[in-house]
Write an enzyme that holds these catalytic residues in place. Structure first.
Site, PDB file in Angstrom:
ATOM      1  N   ALA A 247      41.842  10.082   7.040  1.00 47.51           N
ATOM      2  CA  ALA A 247      41.535  10.508   8.426  1.00 47.51           C
ATOM      3  C   ALA A 247      42.084   9.573   9.497  1.00 47.51           C
ATOM      4  CB  ALA A 247      40.029  10.719   8.645  1.00 47.51           C
ATOM      5  N   ALA A 248      42.864   8.573   9.119  1.00 43.78           N
ATOM      6  CA  ALA A 248      43.416   7.664  10.136  1.00 43.78           C
ATOM      7  C   ALA A 248      44.347   8.421  11.090  1.00 43.78           C
ATOM      8  CB  ALA A 248      44.159   6.509   9.476  1.00 43.78           C
ATOM      9  N   GLY A 249      45.156   9.328  10.534  1.00 43.47           N
ATOM     10  CA  GLY A 249      46.070  10.117  11.379  1.00 43.47           C
ATOM     11  C   GLY A 249      45.289  11.048  12.307  1.00 43.47           C
ATOM     12  N   ASP A 250      44.214  11.619  11.790  1.00 44.43           N
ATOM     13  CA  ASP A 250      43.373  12.509  12.610  1.00 44.43           C
ATOM     14  C   ASP A 250      42.763  11.719  13.763  1.00 44.43           C
ATOM     15  OD1 ASP A 250      43.867  14.357  10.587  1.00 44.43           O
ATOM     16  OD2 ASP A 250      42.044  13.817   9.495  1.00 44.43           O
TER      17      ASP A 250
HETATM   18  O1  RIB Z   1      43.223  13.896   7.044  1.00 43.35           O
HETATM   19  C1  RIB Z   1      42.191  13.756   6.097  1.00 43.35           C
HETATM   20  C2  RIB Z   1      41.699  15.084   5.643  1.00 43.35           C
HETATM   21  O2  RIB Z   1      42.714  15.740   4.926  1.00 43.35           O
HETATM   22  C3  RIB Z   1      40.522  15.039   4.714  1.00 43.35           C
HETATM   23  O3  RIB Z   1      39.294  15.006   5.369  1.00 43.35           O
HETATM   24  C4  RIB Z   1      40.729  16.256   3.834  1.00 43.35           C
HETATM   25  O4  RIB Z   1      39.785  17.261   4.034  1.00 43.35           O
HETATM   26  C5  RIB Z   1      42.136  16.747   4.125  1.00 43.35           C
HETATM   27  O5  RIB Z   1      42.107  17.868   4.874  1.00 43.35           O
END
Ligand code: RIB
Length: 307
Positions: A247-250
């Site tokens: 989730a770092a990119g998110d």
């Molecule tokens: O970017 C991380 C996410 O990628 C995770 O939470 C997983 O669900 C995938 O979608």
């Protein structure tokens, strides 16, 4: 600051391992947990924790995972009225994380595959009111394209995090205000085999030539690279102890969106987004690891005092 996130909602199965599994290898899992995830939902939660007013457009199955994921988004203060229940099981991701925090992710799209354009059009008024719309590529590509076309038409700025890596039709690039690929995604989108320090300017510029307004390439511990028609530069990462890069990119994308909506300078926005990404890798899990506004402000203050 209103944001709309259109994207995936997953239940993540997190497996801690000594190293990422090799071909044919059976590997012992040293820790296991099930946590809320999905690139779309992660971005929605990150935006909300950083102070954004967020509506999530997505799809879950009519099952326990779907109920629990919607509940946890609601608890984060996210508007969930645009999350539809479909007859397919909720999406899942199977995430292995090694001792250095590197990961691999397998995604079963499930209900995310049921997010269609017709459903998105129901929320045209809300999309029109938003500062930014954020999208990723874990829902059907045709829905992403229609959502971009709609947002462009009604004047809402678009941020696309092109993950997982997928080719995109050329007509869509000029409609994207900000694209945030990592190196793998940049390679696929530009047809360049491997991204290096020597070819990153050339590669990113291909996207600018295709019509994207701004590109930020996330480079993990190497920082990020920004380019638009006039400027380009690298931004160093913050040094932190990484335990899980999930989730770092998110988190980075959400941090950048918030900072831009607050009209911060470009450099401040990139620094803010880098801090959000850096804090995320210091904790395990996807949404569990996303920092709150106060964490980011404290971190930036601490870094400044140390300079
Ligand atoms: O970017 C991380 C996410 O990628 C995770 O939470 C997983 O669900 C995938 O979608």
């Amino acid at each position: 600051m209103k944001f709309i996130v259109i994207g995936s909602i997953n239940m993540d199965f997190n497996f801690k391992v000594s190293h990422l599994p090799l071909k044919g290898e059976t590997l012992k899992v040293t820790a296991f947990k099930t946590t809320p995830g999905g690139k779309g939902a992660n971005q929605a939660v990150a935006l909300a924790r950083l102070g954004g007013k967020v509506m999530m457009i997505g799809a879950v199955g009519s099952d326990e995972a779907g109920i629990s994921l919607k509940k946890s988004l609601l608890q984060e203060g996210i508007d969930i009225k645009a999350i539809k229940d479909v007859d397919t099981p909720t999406g899942n991701a199977f995430i292995t994380v090694d001792e250095k925090g590197n990961n691999t992710i397998l995604v079963y799209p499930g209900a995310n595959g049921g997010l269609d354009s017709k459903w998105i059009y129901n929320f045209t008024d809300e999309i029109k009111e938003a500062s930014y719309i954020l999208l990723q590529l874990e829902i059907p590509l045709c829905t992403v394209i229609d959502a971009i076309e709609l947002s462009h038409k009604i004047g809402t700025r678009i941020i696309l995090n092109p993950a997982p890596a997928q080719k995109l039709p050329k007509e869509i690039f000029p409609q994207i205000n900000i694209l945030t690929p990592n190196e793998t995604e940049l390679a696929l989108l530009t047809g360049i085999d491997v991204i290096t320090e020597d070819n990153i300017v050339k590669a990113s510029n291909i996207l600018i030539e295709k019509g994207v307004h701004k590109v930020v390439v996330t480079l993990g511990e190497k920082g990020c690279f920004y380019i638009d028609r006039e400027n380009h530069h690298f931004v160093k990462s913050f040094k932190v102890d990484s335990v899980d890069s999930t989730a770092a990119g998110d988190a980075f994308t959400a941090g950048f969106a918030i900072a831009l909506a607050e009209k911060r300078s470009l450099n401040d926005a990139l620094k803010f987004a880098s801090a959000v990404g850096a804090l995320t890798v210091t904790k395990t899990g996807a949404q569990e690891s996303l920092p709150f506004r106060a964490d980011v402000e404290n971190f930036l203050r601490m870094v400044k005092n140390e300079e």
